[in-house]
Design an enzyme around this catalytic site. Structure first.
Site, short mmCIF file in Angstrom:
data_model
loop_
_atom_site.label_atom_id
_atom_site.label_comp_id
_atom_site.label_asym_id
_atom_site.label_seq_id
_atom_site.Cartn_x
_atom_site.Cartn_y
_atom_site.Cartn_z
N SER A 97 -13.60 -0.70 2.52
CA SER A 97 -12.84 0.19 3.05
C SER A 97 -11.26 0.73 4.13
O SER A 97 -10.88 0.57 3.15
CB SER A 97 -14.33 -0.50 4.11
N HIS A 122 -14.68 3.46 0.29
CA HIS A 122 -16.43 4.31 0.53
C HIS A 122 -15.73 5.80 2.36
O HIS A 122 -14.83 5.25 2.46
CB HIS A 122 -17.27 3.73 1.01
#
Length: 204
Positions: A97, A122
């Site tokens: 992330s 993501h």
């Protein structure tokens, strides 16, 4: 967690440093937990200190993080771009992330990973509750961050924005070799000579 103490001997006697302060003397910063405002303030302060100390020497940012706050992470990102030294990023363990985003934001040619790390990108996560208007405001904010992060990932990797948007719809895990081929990093490193720094091989 107990922080190790390093004892140094000198002509003036002994000095004790916590391990992170000792690493900072070598221009090494360790981002080793979830990104939040407190951690971001510490990382930003260290980056600014090393910039003021010597604007010509590289800074080494080791990343082992599951991600965290987008706004806190963007504070680190903006500071990395604001300061004068090159920032070499090295993934050790996990860069997921926001951790993966900061890994990719290092100086081109100096973004690295150790061989058994995992890297994951993501879309930003978020939840909203309350009145419908509040939920709508939060949804717009999440979409704003999603667009900005995708734009920067496309810039960092050289991938088309359409592929970034598709790949970040769900958790997208990569090995270091896959992350190198994707453009998130430049080199997978194993070991380096004692007393030296990891150096990425840049194609001329």
């Amino acid at each position: 967690m107990t922080i190790p103490i390093v004892i140094e001997q000198s002509g003036r006697g002994e000095r004790a440093f916590d391990i992170y302060s000792r690493l900072l003397r070598e221009r090494i910063i360790f981002l080793g937990q979830q990104v939040d405002s407190n951690l971001a303030n510490l990382i930003v302060a260290q980056l600014l200190f090393l910039d003021a100390e010597d604007p010509e020497k590289d800074i080494y940012l080791y990343i082992n993080s599951p991600g965290g706050s987008v706004t806190a992470g963007m504070g680190i990102f903006d500071t990395m771009k604001h300061i004068r030294p090159d920032v070499c990023t090295i993934c050790t363990g996990l860069a997921a992330s926001m951790g993966a985003f900061l890994l990719s934001a290092g100086t081109k040619g100096k973004r690295m990973s150790l061989p058994h790390s995992r890297i994951m990108i993501h879309q930003p996560l978020g939840g909203a509750q309350g009145q419908a208007t509040d939920i709508e405001i939060q949804a717009r904010e999440i979409l704003y961050h999603k667009r900005r992060l995708n734009d920067y990932l496309a810039e960092h990797t050289g991938q088309p924005i359409e592929r970034i948007a598709e790949d970040t719809e769900r958790d997208f895990f990569m090995s270091p070799d896959e992350a190198r081929d994707y453009g998130l990093i430049d080199q997978v490193i194993d070991r380096h000579a004692a007393g030296s720094r990891p150096v990425a091989m840049v194609n001329q």
